[in-house]
Design a protein around this motif. Structure first.
Motif, PDB file in Angstrom:
ATOM      1  N   VAL A 117      -2.269   4.523 -27.132  1.00 46.28           N
ATOM      2  CA  VAL A 117      -1.012   5.206 -26.846  1.00 46.28           C
ATOM      3  C   VAL A 117      -1.235   6.682 -27.131  1.00 46.28           C
ATOM      4  O   VAL A 117      -1.807   7.045 -28.152  1.00 46.28           O
ATOM      5  N   GLU A 118      -0.796   7.522 -26.210  1.00 50.60           N
ATOM      6  CA  GLU A 118      -0.942   8.964 -26.346  1.00 50.60           C
ATOM      7  C   GLU A 118       0.412   9.561 -26.707  1.00 50.60           C
ATOM      8  O   GLU A 118       1.382   9.391 -25.987  1.00 50.60           O
ATOM      9  N   PHE A 119       0.454  10.232 -27.841  1.00 50.62           N
ATOM     10  CA  PHE A 119       1.694  10.863 -28.284  1.00 50.62           C
ATOM     11  C   PHE A 119       1.760  12.309 -27.825  1.00 50.62           C
ATOM     12  O   PHE A 119       2.256  13.169 -28.501  1.00 50.62           O
ATOM     13  N   SER A 120       1.245  12.547 -26.650  1.00 48.00           N
ATOM     14  CA  SER A 120       1.259  13.889 -26.082  1.00 48.00           C
ATOM     15  C   SER A 120       2.526  14.060 -25.242  1.00 48.00           C
ATOM     16  O   SER A 120       3.398  13.216 -25.234  1.00 48.00           O
ATOM     17  N   TRP A 121       2.592  15.190 -24.539  1.00 47.12           N
ATOM     18  CA  TRP A 121       3.689  15.425 -23.601  1.00 47.12           C
ATOM     19  C   TRP A 121       3.132  15.375 -22.210  1.00 47.12           C
ATOM     20  O   TRP A 121       2.315  16.215 -21.881  1.00 47.12           O
ATOM     21  N   PRO A 122       3.520  14.511 -21.347  1.00 46.50           N
ATOM     22  CA  PRO A 122       4.372  13.357 -21.618  1.00 46.50           C
ATOM     23  C   PRO A 122       3.585  12.257 -22.318  1.00 46.50           C
ATOM     24  O   PRO A 122       2.359  12.198 -22.197  1.00 46.50           O
ATOM     25  N   PRO A 123       4.288  11.358 -23.013  1.00 49.31           N
ATOM     26  CA  PRO A 123       3.590  10.255 -23.672  1.00 49.31           C
ATOM     27  C   PRO A 123       3.034   9.295 -22.633  1.00 49.31           C
ATOM     28  O   PRO A 123       3.491   9.270 -21.492  1.00 49.31           O
ATOM     29  N   GLY A 124       2.065   8.529 -23.023  1.00 47.90           N
ATOM     30  CA  GLY A 124       1.495   7.569 -22.086  1.00 47.90           C
ATOM     31  C   GLY A 124       0.564   6.609 -22.786  1.00 47.90           C
ATOM     32  O   GLY A 124       0.513   6.543 -24.005  1.00 47.90           O
ATOM     33  N   PHE A 125      -0.156   5.882 -21.985  1.00 44.88           N
ATOM     34  CA  PHE A 125      -1.125   4.941 -22.519  1.00 44.88           C
ATOM     35  C   PHE A 125      -2.358   4.975 -21.638  1.00 44.88           C
ATOM     36  O   PHE A 125      -2.301   5.341 -20.472  1.00 44.88           O
ATOM     37  N   THR A 126      -3.475   4.598 -22.228  1.00 44.34           N
ATOM     38  CA  THR A 126      -4.747   4.580 -21.521  1.00 44.34           C
ATOM     39  C   THR A 126      -5.428   3.255 -21.791  1.00 44.34           C
ATOM     40  O   THR A 126      -5.423   2.775 -22.932  1.00 44.34           O
ATOM     41  N   ILE A 127      -6.010   2.677 -20.762  1.00 43.37           N
ATOM     42  CA  ILE A 127      -6.814   1.466 -20.918  1.00 43.37           C
ATOM     43  C   ILE A 127      -8.264   1.869 -20.706  1.00 43.37           C
ATOM     44  O   ILE A 127      -8.602   2.466 -19.685  1.00 43.37           O
ATOM     45  N   THR A 128      -9.102   1.575 -21.689  1.00 38.02           N
ATOM     46  CA  THR A 128     -10.525   1.890 -21.571  1.00 38.02           C
ATOM     47  C   THR A 128     -11.311   0.590 -21.450  1.00 38.02           C
ATOM     48  O   THR A 128     -10.992  -0.397 -22.096  1.00 38.02           O
ATOM     49  N   VAL A 129     -12.328   0.615 -20.624  1.00 35.74           N
ATOM     50  CA  VAL A 129     -13.173  -0.553 -20.406  1.00 35.74           C
ATOM     51  C   VAL A 129     -14.612  -0.104 -20.466  1.00 35.74           C
ATOM     52  O   VAL A 129     -14.988   0.892 -19.843  1.00 35.74           O
ATOM     53  N   GLN A 130     -15.408  -0.824 -21.236  1.00 32.70           N
ATOM     54  CA  GLN A 130     -16.838  -0.504 -21.302  1.00 32.70           C
ATOM     55  C   GLN A 130     -17.620  -1.783 -21.539  1.00 32.70           C
ATOM     56  O   GLN A 130     -17.097  -2.747 -22.098  1.00 32.70           O
ATOM     57  N   ILE A 141      14.567  15.496 -23.877  1.00 32.58           N
ATOM     58  CA  ILE A 141      13.693  15.350 -25.046  1.00 32.58           C
ATOM     59  C   ILE A 141      14.003  14.052 -25.782  1.00 32.58           C
ATOM     60  O   ILE A 141      13.091  13.328 -26.198  1.00 32.58           O
ATOM     61  N   SER A 142      15.261  13.716 -25.904  1.00 30.56           N
ATOM     62  CA  SER A 142      15.657  12.458 -26.543  1.00 30.56           C
ATOM     63  C   SER A 142      15.103  11.258 -25.776  1.00 30.56           C
ATOM     64  O   SER A 142      14.573  10.319 -26.366  1.00 30.56           O
ATOM     65  N   ARG A 143      15.193  11.316 -24.450  1.00 35.41           N
ATOM     66  CA  ARG A 143      14.681  10.208 -23.636  1.00 35.41           C
ATOM     67  C   ARG A 143      13.164  10.098 -23.748  1.00 35.41           C
ATOM     68  O   ARG A 143      12.622   8.999 -23.820  1.00 35.41           O
ATOM     69  N   ILE A 144      12.474  11.219 -23.767  1.00 33.88           N
ATOM     70  CA  ILE A 144      11.017  11.180 -23.922  1.00 33.88           C
ATOM     71  C   ILE A 144      10.662  10.503 -25.244  1.00 33.88           C
ATOM     72  O   ILE A 144       9.767   9.649 -25.296  1.00 33.88           O
ATOM     73  N   TYR A 198       9.710  14.742 -18.743  1.00 31.49           N
ATOM     74  CA  TYR A 198       8.833  15.861 -19.074  1.00 31.49           C
ATOM     75  C   TYR A 198       8.964  16.952 -18.004  1.00 31.49           C
ATOM     76  O   TYR A 198       9.053  18.142 -18.319  1.00 31.49           O
ATOM     77  N   ASN A 199       8.993  16.541 -16.743  1.00 24.46           N
ATOM     78  CA  ASN A 199       9.149  17.502 -15.649  1.00 24.46           C
ATOM     79  C   ASN A 199      10.497  18.224 -15.721  1.00 24.46           C
ATOM     80  O   ASN A 199      10.589  19.402 -15.377  1.00 24.46           O
ATOM     81  N   VAL A 200      11.525  17.521 -16.164  1.00 27.49           N
ATOM     82  CA  VAL A 200      12.834  18.154 -16.336  1.00 27.49           C
ATOM     83  C   VAL A 200      12.740  19.254 -17.387  1.00 27.49           C
ATOM     84  O   VAL A 200      13.218  20.375 -17.178  1.00 27.49           O
ATOM     85  N   VAL A 201      12.114  18.942 -18.527  1.00 30.19           N
ATOM     86  CA  VAL A 201      11.951  19.930 -19.593  1.00 30.19           C
ATOM     87  C   VAL A 201      11.188  21.143 -19.065  1.00 30.19           C
ATOM     88  O   VAL A 201      11.581  22.289 -19.289  1.00 30.19           O
ATOM     89  N   GLU A 202      10.088  20.885 -18.372  1.00 23.62           N
ATOM     90  CA  GLU A 202       9.273  21.986 -17.846  1.00 23.62           C
ATOM     91  C   GLU A 202      10.057  22.835 -16.844  1.00 23.62           C
ATOM     92  O   GLU A 202       9.943  24.059 -16.838  1.00 23.62           O
ATOM     93  N   ALA A 203      10.840  22.193 -15.971  1.00 26.29           N
ATOM     94  CA  ALA A 203      11.615  22.941 -14.978  1.00 26.29           C
ATOM     95  C   ALA A 203      12.687  23.795 -15.649  1.00 26.29           C
ATOM     96  O   ALA A 203      12.936  24.926 -15.228  1.00 26.29           O
ATOM     97  N   LEU A 204      13.304  23.267 -16.702  1.00 25.24           N
ATOM     98  CA  LEU A 204      14.352  24.025 -17.388  1.00 25.24           C
ATOM     99  C   LEU A 204      13.797  25.207 -18.171  1.00 25.24           C
ATOM    100  O   LEU A 204      14.445  26.236 -18.289  1.00 25.24           O
ATOM    101  N   LYS A 205      12.601  25.058 -18.694  1.00 27.83           N
ATOM    102  CA  LYS A 205      12.061  26.151 -19.516  1.00 27.83           C
ATOM    103  C   LYS A 205      11.196  27.133 -18.732  1.00 27.83           C
ATOM    104  O   LYS A 205      10.803  28.164 -19.267  1.00 27.83           O
TER     105      LYS A 205
END
Length: 195
Positions: free
Chosen positions: A168-181, A131-134, A84-91
């Protein structure tokens, strides 16, 4: 010696497990950086394939970590953030960053390997590769959660009174979140429930 001072079988087992963990940490402590680099290289090599073989990676992580699913998910997310940082740096307008500059900078920081497969010096090709790798890493995060999510939650060993969720977050960059309550149970008096 009185019985109350004798360690129980469970306590002895716990102590033995703790000692194994201490020994494992001691032997791996110096090799932790090398292990992370080895696993990062495995992820990069998997990114060169059409799809990332999550089970293959998880097997490698199981040899090194007590919580392999969590560590794999974190590393997949970190690799996605790198691209994601590569994409941002290039653009970025006016940054002047070329593919060759980014390749050199990321290799110098140890984020990629000197013998990486990044295109050089074509920025457009590097953008396409990033982008392909992301996208591949996003799919791998989802596949890991889909096939090993229960193991992830089990490995985290949360108290049974807590509700645990993983997203799972399909945002840029993708990721995951663990919630506990805390899990709360409300008792309704029979008179109110009958109404």
């Amino acid at each position: 010696m009185p019985d109350h001072e004798q360690p129980s079988r469970a306590e002895l087992d716990n102590r033995a497990e703790l000692q194994r963990r201490i020994d494992r940490e001691r032997t791996q402590g110096e090799d932790r950086v090398e292990a992370r680099q080895y696993l990062a290289r495995k992820i990069e090599l998997e990114c060169q394939n059409e799809t990332i073989d999550v089970d293959f990676l998880l097997h490698a992580y199981s040899d090194i970590y007590d919580q392999p699913v969590l560590m794999l998910m974190q590393d997949l997310q970190n690799r996605a953030a790198l691209y994601y940082n590569v994409v941002e740096a290039l653009k970025a307008p006016g940054s002047g960053a070329t593919a060759a500059d980014l390749k050199s900078q990321y290799a110098h920081l140890g984020l990629i390997f000197e013998d990486n497969d990044w295109p050089n010096p074509n920025g457009r090709d590097l953008m396409d590769k990033a982008i392909s790798r992301i996208n591949k890493l996003r799919t791998a995060i989802l596949d890991t959660l889909r096939t090993h999510g229960r193991r992830l939650i089990s490995d985290l060993n949360f108290d049974a009174t807590l509700a645990v969720g993983v997203q799972v977050e399909f945002s840029w960059p993708p990721g995951f979140t663990i919630t506990v309550q805390p899990e709360v149970t409300v008792r309704v008096p029979e008179a109110v429930a009958a109404q």
